[in-house]
Design an enzyme around this catalytic site. Structure first.
Site, PDB file in Angstrom:
ATOM      1  N   ASP A 201     -14.031  41.232  32.714  1.00  0.00           N
ATOM      2  CA  ASP A 201     -14.660  40.906  33.986  1.00  0.00           C
ATOM      3  C   ASP A 201     -15.545  42.067  34.426  1.00  0.00           C
ATOM      4  OD1 ASP A 201     -15.157  39.616  36.594  1.00  0.00           O
ATOM      5  OD2 ASP A 201     -13.384  38.432  36.098  1.00  0.00           O
ATOM      6  N   HIS A 278     -19.803  37.380  35.135  1.00  0.00           N
ATOM      7  CA  HIS A 278     -18.707  38.359  35.220  1.00  0.00           C
ATOM      8  C   HIS A 278     -18.818  39.361  34.071  1.00  0.00           C
ATOM      9  CE1 HIS A 278     -16.434  36.608  38.565  1.00  0.00           C
ATOM     10  NE2 HIS A 278     -16.825  35.426  38.098  1.00  0.00           N
ATOM     11  N   GLU A 342     -19.101  31.158  38.224  1.00  0.00           N
ATOM     12  CA  GLU A 342     -19.754  32.087  39.137  1.00  0.00           C
ATOM     13  C   GLU A 342     -20.821  32.928  38.446  1.00  0.00           C
ATOM     14  OE1 GLU A 342     -16.084  32.744  42.290  1.00  0.00           O
ATOM     15  OE2 GLU A 342     -16.246  34.099  40.588  1.00  0.00           O
TER      16      GLU A 342
END
Length: 544
Positions: A201, A278, A342
């Site tokens: 991440d 990410h 995302e």
């Protein structure tokens, strides 16, 4: 003290001294079995009881090891095993019934013996986890135990859903190998069978990749961590940081160790390597992976980052394929999770490489670059005999019909995916995000990311919502997720997991027989077992 304990165990074995712990007054198993038929009497299980193996399976040692693990805190040792052709009196017999599914079992406790009849070693393992909940809790409070009485009962059982998962994020906060193994032990206790390990991440890259050593040399360490709640992008002089470097990663040998440990508990480990968003941990390690080539730092805050992998460069795909070559060598799981959530398109919209890719591939919108990238990665994984899972954002374009969708932004994505023929794992924030607060009265609670998710709401999850019987066939299962922005220690993680994990486990195992009122009765008994094992858990459900 250790020598005294061994003396008590020896005394129990040789001379019959020690206490007999009577059976508990009620049978209360979580997750709820398919059928429970209570009888009269008890079976006295002692340290001299033997385990008879009546079929051959290379995984049977995992079952006997699990039984030893259950009995070690009671007797100070495990039981002797032997091979047999017929059931043995005064023993625990483990028998195969080839007509049963591999994960199904029948546990028969009679006054003269205990029979575990299963479709295979996996079913026998689950029977042992049920047997764990039949042992009287009082046995854990004394060291001088000669026998524990098991109630006479027949329990017939099998899971409703094949995928019963838990995700642990180790990127925002890192957990040691021993702590990860404790998480796997908790899963085994609750008959969960998939450990989703979130390994990369923005805030840290946690898996050793030998081809790209800077991923752990650089990408695994952030120079400091935000203190308190994340302001959601508005970082100013009011934000406080601990000014302490924070890092950690797993070597490939440690990865193999965890995968093996999980396999011995009939748990599959699915790794998640985030792509294309990410990505700051990777971009800080190798700046050429980004659209601009700038040197970044591993992210010190929690919210979404615009800095993502450049989809216009072939070197990006050479990188992710090089990473995944090592990942698939470490993880034998059918599935590999590539994230996909995302992922802003801000950088792609400005990037000449990405614009050129869009033109070459005749893509009309920057978002389609993610679908292009996902399809390429899936093709690579398929060529290596694996299947791709992604978060439900990968549905926002022409997702391939073979991709599996993990629905997290509510159930909507999963419903859409199942209706169009994609396989689905239901993990919606509404029911499955165990990093949310467990009570509305948050003043006395550890800082959490927000939200409110009591046990009752977890239990209310319906993975088949709005689906026809045919469409329900595309629902593989359910998963609890534990993100760790605000969870820095394993005791805190336990607190967030328990007892809510038991509610999710019952959804996956006992979906067709759920009864929340009955669950409340049974989980009180399970909580006593948590106490015996020293687990840290939330007691809101019990009015405490």
């Amino acid at each position: 003290m250790k020598n005294l304990f061994l003396l008590f165990a020896l005394c129990s074995t040789l001379s019959g001294c020690g206490k007999v712990i009577p059976a508990d007054t009620e049978i209360a198993v979580v997750p709820k079995p398919e059928r429970v038929t209570e009888g009269q009497g008890v079976f006295p299980l002692t340290v001299s009881t033997r385990v008879a193996l009546l079929f051959d399976d290379e995984r049977l040692p995992y079952v006997t090891a699990a039984l030893d693990e259950v009995l070690m805190p009671v007797f100070g040792r495990g039981l002797e095993t032997l091979e047999a052709d017929i059931p043995v009196a005064e023993a625990v017999n483990i028998v195969r019934d080839e007509a049963m599914p591999a994960d199904a079992y029948r546990l028969e406790v009679a006054p003269g013996r205990v029979d575990i009849v299963a479709g295979g070693a996996q079913g026998a393992f689950y029977a042992v986890q049920t047997l764990r909940q039949l042992i009287p809790v009082a046995a854990y409070d004394v060291t001088n135990v000669r026998a524990v009485e098991l109630p006479v009962v027949t329990i017939e059982d099998k899971p409703c859903l094949g995928y019963r998962g838990m995700m642990l994020d180790v990127c925002r906060h890192f957990f040691t190998v021993d702590e990860v193994k404790e998480a796997i032990d908790l899963m085994a206790m609750h008959k969960l069978d998939v450990f989703h390990w979130h390994l990369t991440d923005d805030q840290g890259w946690r898996i050793e990749i030998k081809k790209y050593p800077k991923l752990t040399e650089v990408g695994s360490v952030r120079k400091r961590t935000l203190i308190g709640r994340d302001p959601g992008g508005e970082y100013d002089e009011n934000c406080k940081y601990d000014e302490t470097p924070y890092g950690g990663f797993y070597t490939q040998d440690e990865i193999r160790d965890v995968v093996d440990y999980a396999a011995k508990r009939f748990i599959t480990v699915i790794p998640e390597v985030e792509f294309p968003g990410h990505a700051v941990g990777a971009l800080a390690s190798y700046p050429w992976l980004g659209c601009t080539g700038e040197q970044y730092e591993v992210r010190q805050t929690w919210d979404i980052d615009d800095r993502v992998f450049c989809i216009g460069k072939e070197s990006t795909f050479e990188f992710i394929e090089g990473v995944l070559e090592e990942v698939v060598a470490l993880f034998p799981s059918e599935y590999i999770h590539i994230g996909g959530d995302e992922c802003p398109t801000v950088m792609w919209e400005k990037c000449p490489h990405c614009k050129a890719r869009m033109k070459a591939e005749r893509l009309k919108r920057p978002r389609q670059l993610q679908n292009y990238a996902t399809a390429r990665v899936e093709k690579f994984l398929n060529a290596h005999g694996r299947r791709l899972i992604g978060w439900d954002e990968i549905l926002e374009g022409d997702v391939t019909p073979t991709a599996t969708i993990m629905s997290w932004r509510g159930a909507k994505g999963g419903i859409k995916a199942a209706k169009q023929g994609n396989y689905v794992i239901m993990a919606p924030t509404t029911n499955c995000y165990l990093d949310y607060y467990q009570t509305r009265d948050t003043a006395g609670e550890p800082l959490s990311i927000g939200g409110y998710l009591p046990v009752e709401k977890v239990y209310a999850l319906d993975p088949y919502e709005q689906l026809t019987p045919e469409e329900q066939g595309y629902i593989l299962g359910v998963q609890a997720n534990l993100w760790t922005e605000y969870i820095a220690t394993w005791p805190h993680a336990q607190y967030m997991l328990l007892p809510r994990l038991s509610a999710l486990a019952e959804v996956g195992w006992s979906l067709d027989r759920k009864d929340y009122g009955d669950y409340l009765r049974r989980v009180r008994r399970l909580a006593k077992l948590y106490d015996a094992y020293g687990y840290n858990y939330a007691k809101h459900i019990f009015g405490e």
